[in-house]
Design a protein around this motif. Structure first.
Motif, PDB file in Angstrom:
ATOM      1  N   GLU A 160      -5.428   3.468  -4.935  1.00 14.99           N
ATOM      2  CA  GLU A 160      -4.831   2.683  -3.848  1.00 14.99           C
ATOM      3  C   GLU A 160      -4.743   1.187  -4.173  1.00 14.99           C
ATOM      4  O   GLU A 160      -4.697   0.353  -3.275  1.00 14.99           O
ATOM      5  CB  GLU A 160      -5.553   2.928  -2.538  1.00 14.99           C
ATOM      6  N   TYR A 161      -4.678   0.844  -5.433  1.00 18.35           N
ATOM      7  CA  TYR A 161      -4.538  -0.545  -5.855  1.00 18.35           C
ATOM      8  C   TYR A 161      -3.130  -1.034  -5.516  1.00 18.35           C
ATOM      9  O   TYR A 161      -2.131  -0.341  -5.710  1.00 18.35           O
ATOM     10  CB  TYR A 161      -4.772  -0.653  -7.363  1.00 18.35           C
ATOM     11  N   ALA A 162      -3.059  -2.243  -5.018  1.00 16.51           N
ATOM     12  CA  ALA A 162      -1.776  -2.915  -4.781  1.00 16.51           C
ATOM     13  C   ALA A 162      -1.982  -4.403  -5.018  1.00 16.51           C
ATOM     14  O   ALA A 162      -3.021  -4.955  -4.674  1.00 16.51           O
ATOM     15  CB  ALA A 162      -1.284  -2.658  -3.369  1.00 16.51           C
ATOM     16  N   SER A 163      -0.984  -5.031  -5.616  1.00 12.32           N
ATOM     17  CA  SER A 163      -1.090  -6.449  -5.922  1.00 12.32           C
ATOM     18  C   SER A 163       0.272  -7.106  -5.785  1.00 12.32           C
ATOM     19  O   SER A 163       1.277  -6.597  -6.282  1.00 12.32           O
ATOM     20  CB  SER A 163      -1.615  -6.633  -7.351  1.00 12.32           C
ATOM     21  N   TYR A 164       0.272  -8.265  -5.137  1.00 11.21           N
ATOM     22  CA  TYR A 164       1.486  -9.060  -4.992  1.00 11.21           C
ATOM     23  C   TYR A 164       1.414 -10.221  -5.971  1.00 11.21           C
ATOM     24  O   TYR A 164       0.428 -10.945  -6.005  1.00 11.21           O
ATOM     25  CB  TYR A 164       1.606  -9.563  -3.552  1.00 11.21           C
ATOM     26  N   ARG A 165       2.432 -10.389  -6.778  1.00 12.75           N
ATOM     27  CA  ARG A 165       2.507 -11.463  -7.759  1.00 12.75           C
ATOM     28  C   ARG A 165       3.648 -12.410  -7.353  1.00 12.75           C
ATOM     29  O   ARG A 165       4.797 -12.216  -7.765  1.00 12.75           O
ATOM     30  CB  ARG A 165       2.766 -10.912  -9.157  1.00 12.75           C
ATOM     31  N   PRO A 166       3.353 -13.404  -6.492  1.00 13.64           N
ATOM     32  CA  PRO A 166       4.421 -14.235  -5.933  1.00 13.64           C
ATOM     33  C   PRO A 166       5.241 -15.003  -6.972  1.00 13.64           C
ATOM     34  O   PRO A 166       6.452 -15.141  -6.820  1.00 13.64           O
ATOM     35  CB  PRO A 166       3.699 -15.189  -4.993  1.00 13.64           C
ATOM     36  N   LYS A 167       4.619 -15.508  -8.030  1.00 17.60           N
ATOM     37  CA  LYS A 167       5.357 -16.268  -9.037  1.00 17.60           C
ATOM     38  C   LYS A 167       6.370 -15.390  -9.771  1.00 17.60           C
ATOM     39  O   LYS A 167       7.413 -15.867 -10.212  1.00 17.60           O
ATOM     40  CB  LYS A 167       4.406 -16.918 -10.035  1.00 17.60           C
ATOM     41  N   MET A 168       6.056 -14.104  -9.886  1.00 14.51           N
ATOM     42  CA  MET A 168       6.943 -13.164 -10.558  1.00 14.51           C
ATOM     43  C   MET A 168       7.853 -12.428  -9.564  1.00 14.51           C
ATOM     44  O   MET A 168       8.708 -11.649  -9.988  1.00 14.51           O
ATOM     45  CB  MET A 168       6.119 -12.160 -11.353  1.00 14.51           C
ATOM     46  N   LYS A 169       7.618 -12.656  -8.263  1.00  8.34           N
ATOM     47  CA  LYS A 169       8.339 -11.947  -7.192  1.00  8.34           C
ATOM     48  C   LYS A 169       8.257 -10.437  -7.415  1.00  8.34           C
ATOM     49  O   LYS A 169       9.252  -9.727  -7.422  1.00  8.34           O
ATOM     50  CB  LYS A 169       9.786 -12.405  -7.107  1.00  8.34           C
ATOM     51  N   MET A 170       7.022  -9.987  -7.618  1.00 11.68           N
ATOM     52  CA  MET A 170       6.774  -8.600  -7.976  1.00 11.68           C
ATOM     53  C   MET A 170       5.596  -8.054  -7.180  1.00 11.68           C
ATOM     54  O   MET A 170       4.657  -8.785  -6.862  1.00 11.68           O
ATOM     55  CB  MET A 170       6.452  -8.521  -9.476  1.00 11.68           C
ATOM     56  N   VAL A 171       5.675  -6.780  -6.875  1.00 11.26           N
ATOM     57  CA  VAL A 171       4.554  -6.081  -6.270  1.00 11.26           C
ATOM     58  C   VAL A 171       4.259  -4.846  -7.114  1.00 11.26           C
ATOM     59  O   VAL A 171       5.181  -4.213  -7.636  1.00 11.26           O
ATOM     60  CB  VAL A 171       4.859  -5.725  -4.796  1.00 11.26           C
ATOM     61  N   GLN A 184       7.137  12.058  -4.024  1.00 15.25           N
ATOM     62  CA  GLN A 184       7.847  11.377  -2.934  1.00 15.25           C
ATOM     63  C   GLN A 184       6.858  10.854  -1.893  1.00 15.25           C
ATOM     64  O   GLN A 184       6.949   9.704  -1.463  1.00 15.25           O
ATOM     65  CB  GLN A 184       8.814  12.334  -2.230  1.00 15.25           C
ATOM     66  N   GLU A 185       5.937  11.712  -1.466  1.00  9.87           N
ATOM     67  CA  GLU A 185       4.953  11.324  -0.447  1.00  9.87           C
ATOM     68  C   GLU A 185       4.071  10.188  -0.942  1.00  9.87           C
ATOM     69  O   GLU A 185       3.818   9.223  -0.219  1.00  9.87           O
ATOM     70  CB  GLU A 185       4.098  12.541  -0.063  1.00  9.87           C
ATOM     71  N   SER A 186       3.614  10.293  -2.173  1.00 10.12           N
ATOM     72  CA  SER A 186       2.741   9.262  -2.740  1.00 10.12           C
ATOM     73  C   SER A 186       3.480   7.941  -2.914  1.00 10.12           C
ATOM     74  O   SER A 186       2.903   6.871  -2.699  1.00 10.12           O
ATOM     75  CB  SER A 186       2.181   9.718  -4.089  1.00 10.12           C
ATOM     76  N   LEU A 187       4.749   8.005  -3.295  1.00  8.95           N
ATOM     77  CA  LEU A 187       5.541   6.792  -3.454  1.00  8.95           C
ATOM     78  C   LEU A 187       5.708   6.090  -2.110  1.00  8.95           C
ATOM     79  O   LEU A 187       5.583   4.865  -2.023  1.00  8.95           O
ATOM     80  CB  LEU A 187       6.893   7.114  -4.077  1.00  8.95           C
ATOM     81  N   GLN A 188       5.949   6.841  -1.053  1.00 11.60           N
ATOM     82  CA  GLN A 188       6.066   6.239   0.276  1.00 11.60           C
ATOM     83  C   GLN A 188       4.746   5.562   0.674  1.00 11.60           C
ATOM     84  O   GLN A 188       4.753   4.453   1.197  1.00 11.60           O
ATOM     85  CB  GLN A 188       6.468   7.289   1.323  1.00 11.60           C
ATOM     86  N   GLU A 189       3.625   6.228   0.409  1.00 13.50           N
ATOM     87  CA  GLU A 189       2.316   5.627   0.703  1.00 13.50           C
ATOM     88  C   GLU A 189       2.124   4.340  -0.095  1.00 13.50           C
ATOM     89  O   GLU A 189       1.613   3.344   0.430  1.00 13.50           O
ATOM     90  CB  GLU A 189       1.195   6.610   0.380  1.00 13.50           C
ATOM     91  N   ALA A 190       2.527   4.353  -1.359  1.00 13.31           N
ATOM     92  CA  ALA A 190       2.380   3.169  -2.210  1.00 13.31           C
ATOM     93  C   ALA A 190       3.214   2.003  -1.677  1.00 13.31           C
ATOM     94  O   ALA A 190       2.765   0.859  -1.688  1.00 13.31           O
ATOM     95  CB  ALA A 190       2.788   3.499  -3.640  1.00 13.31           C
ATOM     96  N   ILE A 191       4.399   2.297  -1.196  1.00 11.02           N
ATOM     97  CA  ILE A 191       5.256   1.244  -0.655  1.00 11.02           C
ATOM     98  C   ILE A 191       4.682   0.712   0.653  1.00 11.02           C
ATOM     99  O   ILE A 191       4.566  -0.497   0.855  1.00 11.02           O
ATOM    100  CB  ILE A 191       6.696   1.760  -0.456  1.00 11.02           C
TER     101      ILE A 191
END
Length: 165
Positions: A84-95, A119-126
């Motif tokens: 369940e790792y998620a990271s926002y990289r604002p300088k790269m405009k990437m998540v 599909q289900e896991s991708l929706q959860e990741a988003i």
């Protein structure tokens, strides 16, 4: 919007992909049965193209799916620490958002069942983006999730799922 997939897999995982000479399998320990039957490279190409014109805000230009597949119990923290790792990289405009699959649970599933779980896991990741502490200020997570869902509903199974060829 760009869509990338970064794959990390255990050595026990056997994956299928298409090549100019036909279907090939790579990886997997000797004697291992089953296979991940979704050509992740083609899926990445398809989604990257399908989402090219999607604009859900100017905070994010690239979504990276961290796709991890392994025998999670055997690998331990090497994989499970990223659950369940998620990271926002604002300088790269990437998540970046990670999905994990436990190899013993998915290796013998039919390709369409593997795809359904993906599909289900991708929706959860988003949707995980909306719950992040440091999240993009100008990004419509739900619009992006809907755009990805629409694209996946129209995906060309002949080009991505091994059983469809």
């Amino acid at each position: 919007m760009r869509f990338d997939i970064k794959i990390t897999s255990g050595k026990e995982v056997r994956r299928a992909c298409f090549s100019e000479s036909g279907l090939i399998y790579f990886g997997g320990a000797s004697g291992e049965t089953g296979a991940w039957q979704i050509d992740m490279n083609r899926l990445e190409e398809y989604l990257d193209t399908a989402l090219q014109e999607v604009n859900c805000g100017d905070s994010i230009e690239t979504f990276v799916l961290g796709f991890e597949i392994a025998d999670l119990a055997k690998w331990g923290d090497f994989f499970t620490s990223m659950n369940e790792y998620a990271s926002y990289r604002p300088k790269m405009k990437m998540v970046i958002s990670v999905v994990q699959f436990n190899w013993p649970e998915v290796k013998d599933l039919a390709p369409r069942e593997q795809f359904k779980r993906l599909q289900e896991s991708l929706q959860e990741a988003i949707l995980r983006i909306a719950a992040m502490k440091r999240k993009p200020k100008n990004f419509d997570v739900h619009a992006f999730a809907a755009a990805v869902a629409r694209a996946l509903e129209q995906f060309p199974s002949r080009q991505i799922l091994v059983d469809s060829q």
